[in-house]
Design an enzyme around this catalytic site. Structure first.
Site, PDB file in Angstrom:
ATOM      1  N   GLU A  46       0.849  -1.181   0.000  1.00 36.05           N
ATOM      2  CA  GLU A  46       0.000   0.000   0.000  1.00 36.05           C
ATOM      3  C   GLU A  46       0.892   1.241   0.000  1.00 36.05           C
ATOM      4  OE1 GLU A  46      -3.418   2.071   2.806  1.00 36.05           O
ATOM      5  OE2 GLU A  46      -2.914  -0.042   3.120  1.00 36.05           O
ATOM      6  N   ASP A  57      -4.983   9.182   9.449  1.00 33.17           N
ATOM      7  CA  ASP A  57      -3.606   8.871   9.823  1.00 33.17           C
ATOM      8  C   ASP A  57      -3.245   9.383  11.213  1.00 33.17           C
ATOM      9  OD1 ASP A  57      -3.180   7.709   7.336  1.00 33.17           O
ATOM     10  OD2 ASP A  57      -2.576   9.606   6.431  1.00 33.17           O
TER      11      ASP A  57
END
Length: 256
Positions: A46, A57
């Site tokens: 990824e 995140d």
């Protein structure tokens, strides 16, 4: 059939994916990290597109994005880097980014560049399902791109089944209602969540992310799902020990 479906045809369980941020630790490290991960036996990779205002995140991945952006990484650069390994890289790549990046870059332009890099799967965490159905599904299909949706412990069964019907690669099972980052051991609440999803008998493959960091958490996740993604723990390892130690990290996770 996309590249991720090909992987599942060969191997249904215990799949390991590694997430890293393009342009981290150094601008030209993107293809070097991919090559090392591919040679280390991960099942798919990824590639994160660094972004200044991420939705999902945690601090570690935010830090890697900040570094990558300061290094000069942008979409033009990452696409040029990825095109240099098209044909030579044998491990499927998945791009992870945010909707505003696509809109600002130009939707058709973005999709064309993804396709021209030999990539056919993207993860856009902030892409609303209704926008996908009304617009992006047709656009992505035009360029042979499939979208990966995320589910969390709070996602309703109705929405999960809707996502299942729209999925052509895998469903990203967010392990906890939080941002990315190691959380320690997999909790009993998370295991109950995994069991609940497992009991739904979905048609899609299930890959766990958020909080998977080592062999113990990876193995536990794989007892209930088809595989898992490790991101923050890998980025910390990459920053601390460099590209040459990637194979050791992967071996430790896989315990082989």
């Amino acid at each position: 059939m996309n590249s991720i479906q090909h992987i599942f045809n060969k191997k249904e369980n215990n799949l390991l994916s590694i997430f890293f941020t393009a342009g981290f630790p150094k601008l030209e490290d993107t293809t070097k990290v991919i090559a090392k991960l591919s040679n280390s036996g991960v099942d798919f990779i990824e590639v994160g597109l660094p972004y200044s205002d991420p939705l999902a995140d945690g601090p570690t991945i935010q830090h890697s994005s900040d570094v990558a952006l300061r290094n000069g990484m942008n979409l033009d650069v990452v696409f040029k880097q990825l095109q240099t390994i098209k044909g030579s890289n044998k491990t499927p790549l998945v791009l992870m980014g945010y909707l505003n990046q696509i809109i600002k870059y130009g939707e058709d332009r973005f999709c064309k560049e993804v396709r021209d890099c030999g990539i056919d799967t993207v993860i856009i965490p902030d892409l609303p399902m209704v926008e996908y159905e009304n617009h992006y599904q047709q656009l992505f299909e035009k360029y042979g791109i499939t979208n990966v949706f995320l589910i969390t412990p709070h996602t309703s069964e109705e929405r999960i089944r809707k996502i299942d019907s729209l999925t052509n690669a895998f469903i990203y099972v967010v392990a906890s209602a939080s941002i990315t980052g190691a959380k320690g051991e997999v909790s009993s609440a998370q295991i109950n969540y995994f069991k609940r999803i497992q009991a739904m008998n979905l048609q899609s493959k299930l890959i766990v992310g958020f909080g998977i960091s080592d062999n113990k958490t990876f193995t536990t996740a794989c007892e209930y799902m088809n595989g898992a993604i490790i991101g923050s723990a890998f980025i910390k390892e990459l920053e601390k020990n460099g590209i040459e130690e990637i194979s050791n990290f992967v071996r430790t996770v896989k315990n082989c």
